[in-house]
Motif scaffolding. Structure first.
Motif, mmCIF file in Angstrom:
data_model
loop_
_atom_site.group_PDB
_atom_site.id
_atom_site.type_symbol
_atom_site.label_atom_id
_atom_site.label_comp_id
_atom_site.label_asym_id
_atom_site.label_seq_id
_atom_site.Cartn_x
_atom_site.Cartn_y
_atom_site.Cartn_z
ATOM 1 N N ARG A 220 2.511 -11.364 0.379
ATOM 2 C CA ARG A 220 3.592 -10.879 1.241
ATOM 3 C C ARG A 220 4.800 -10.425 0.429
ATOM 4 N NH1 ARG A 220 5.532 -14.809 4.450
ATOM 5 N NH2 ARG A 220 4.156 -16.525 3.871
ATOM 6 N N LYS A 221 5.076 -11.118 -0.667
ATOM 7 C CA LYS A 221 6.188 -10.693 -1.523
ATOM 8 C C LYS A 221 5.882 -9.333 -2.141
ATOM 9 C CE LYS A 221 9.411 -12.431 -5.002
ATOM 10 N NZ LYS A 221 10.489 -12.749 -4.070
ATOM 11 N N PHE A 222 4.647 -9.163 -2.604
ATOM 12 C CA PHE A 222 4.256 -7.877 -3.177
ATOM 13 C C PHE A 222 4.415 -6.765 -2.143
ATOM 14 C CE2 PHE A 222 1.452 -4.423 -4.223
ATOM 15 C CZ PHE A 222 1.549 -4.303 -5.596
ATOM 16 N N GLU A 223 3.959 -7.009 -0.943
ATOM 17 C CA GLU A 223 4.015 -5.985 0.102
ATOM 18 C C GLU A 223 5.453 -5.628 0.466
ATOM 19 O OE1 GLU A 223 1.617 -7.697 3.159
ATOM 20 O OE2 GLU A 223 -0.257 -6.857 2.355
ATOM 21 N N ARG A 224 6.345 -6.625 0.463
ATOM 22 C CA ARG A 224 7.753 -6.335 0.768
ATOM 23 C C ARG A 224 8.348 -5.393 -0.270
ATOM 24 N NH1 ARG A 224 7.972 -11.855 2.007
ATOM 25 N NH2 ARG A 224 8.972 -12.360 0.022
ATOM 26 N N PHE A 225 8.101 -5.683 -1.532
ATOM 27 C CA PHE A 225 8.654 -4.834 -2.585
ATOM 28 C C PHE A 225 7.944 -3.488 -2.642
ATOM 29 C CE2 PHE A 225 10.813 -8.604 -3.958
ATOM 30 C CZ PHE A 225 11.934 -8.133 -4.627
ATOM 31 N N SER A 226 6.653 -3.482 -2.397
ATOM 32 C CA SER A 226 5.904 -2.232 -2.425
ATOM 33 C C SER A 226 6.407 -1.268 -1.358
ATOM 34 C CB SER A 226 4.413 -2.515 -2.211
ATOM 35 O OG SER A 226 3.664 -1.318 -2.225
ATOM 36 N N SER A 227 6.704 -1.795 -0.185
ATOM 37 C CA SER A 227 7.166 -0.937 0.910
ATOM 38 C C SER A 227 8.565 -0.384 0.657
ATOM 39 C CB SER A 227 7.147 -1.717 2.231
ATOM 40 O OG SER A 227 8.051 -2.810 2.184
ATOM 41 N N ALA A 228 9.351 -1.076 -0.178
ATOM 42 C CA ALA A 228 10.720 -0.633 -0.457
ATOM 43 C C ALA A 228 10.827 0.194 -1.738
ATOM 44 C CB ALA A 228 11.641 -1.850 -0.559
ATOM 45 N N ALA A 229 9.779 0.205 -2.544
ATOM 46 C CA ALA A 229 9.822 0.881 -3.841
ATOM 47 C C ALA A 229 9.559 2.377 -3.717
ATOM 48 C CB ALA A 229 8.787 0.250 -4.780
ATOM 49 N N LEU A 230 9.957 3.107 -4.749
ATOM 50 C CA LEU A 230 9.706 4.546 -4.791
ATOM 51 C C LEU A 230 8.256 4.804 -5.167
ATOM 52 C CD1 LEU A 230 12.893 5.806 -6.695
ATOM 53 C CD2 LEU A 230 12.486 5.760 -4.220
ATOM 54 N N ALA A 231 7.654 5.795 -4.522
ATOM 55 C CA ALA A 231 6.254 6.127 -4.783
ATOM 56 C C ALA A 231 6.107 7.637 -4.953
ATOM 57 C CB ALA A 231 5.373 5.629 -3.641
#
Length: 261
Positions: A220-231
């Motif tokens: 869940r922590k990974f997903e939170r940061f992944s959704s907020a990160a630049l891609a």
């Protein structure tokens, strides 16, 4: 079987004779090596995971040789379908150039032969980037990409490498920018394998987390940061901007940041 399980014969002998405990990683390697059915493997792995968390001091890996550690990680990567890596301190090994990897291992003050073998082991792991059966996801803090661990010329090549790898079909590289409001604290780096095992690197040891409740916290922590990160292109634009900053440092003769030897 020791070779196919990627462990020493002496360690396997100790496990067989009850003189050494079986870790989750060891159990996974042994069961994979002997080719048991998925049902049998699941039963034994459930028992191994009852221990929940294991810790291995880095000094033990130093004694065994860092190249052996790279072989162990490769064995885990080879049996992983979904790999998620969250990095708050260092460019992930799977994305490192040979020069950057050499600089990382050189700081461990090992001999030239051990250094070359460790770098070779890390580079060998990168074959997984081109495996169509794998899904690799990376979330990296922007500060990691700005950290002056190596001379600007090496960082320029390293950033270009990340941009290039980010275009591979099974690879998703995202960068968490420094600017803006952030709703969470990054904490430490970790890797999640198939949402069932988490590897955490601390100053003194490597932790392996297998309790599903704890693994879920990391997912869940990974997903939170992944959704907020630049891609995608936004991420690549940021990296190209940072690369250009290192290019300017190189052109002005600032081969190393202030304070570095």
């Amino acid at each position: 079987m020791a070779r196919s399980a990627v462990m020493s014969t002496s360690k396997l002998s100790k496990i067989e004779n009850g003189r050494a405990a079986v870790s989750v990683v060891d159990a996974d390697r042994i069961l994979t090596a002997i080719g048991v059915s998925e049902a049998v493997k699941a039963e034994y792995m459930a028992a191994a995971r009852a221990e929940a968390t294991e810790a291995t001091a880095w000094r033990l890996y130093r004694r065994l040789g860092y190249h052996r550690k790279q072989q162990q990680i490769k064995a885990m990567d080879d049996t992983t379908t979904l790999l998620r890596i969250f990095q708050t301190s260092l460019i992930p090994g799977l994305l490192q150039t040979p020069e950057f990897a050499r600089a990382v291992f050189a700081r461990k003050e090992i001999g030239e032969e051990q250094l070359s073998r460790a770098v070779g082991g890390r580079l060998a792991r990168q074959a997984v980037l081109y495996d169509p059966a794998k899904e690799l996801q990376f979330v990296i803090l922007e500060s990691v990409l700005r950290w002056g661990l190596v001379p600007p010329a090496v960082m320029v090549e390293q950033l270009d490498r990340i941009v290039s790898v980010s275009r591979l079909s099974g690879v998703d590289v995202r960068v968490m920018p420094l600017a803006g409001f952030h709703a969470d604290v990054p904490g430490h780096s970790f890797a999640v394998r198939d949402d069932r095992t988490v590897t955490v690197e601390t100053v003194h040891a490597e932790l392996v987390v297998t309790d599903p409740r704890d693994v879920d916290l990391y997912v869940r922590k990974f997903e939170r940061f992944s959704s907020a990160a630049l891609a995608g292109d936004d991420m690549r634009s940021l990296l190209e901007g940072i690369r250009d900053e290192f290019l300017r440092k190189q052109e002005t003769g600032l081969e190393r940041p202030p304070g570095c030897p």
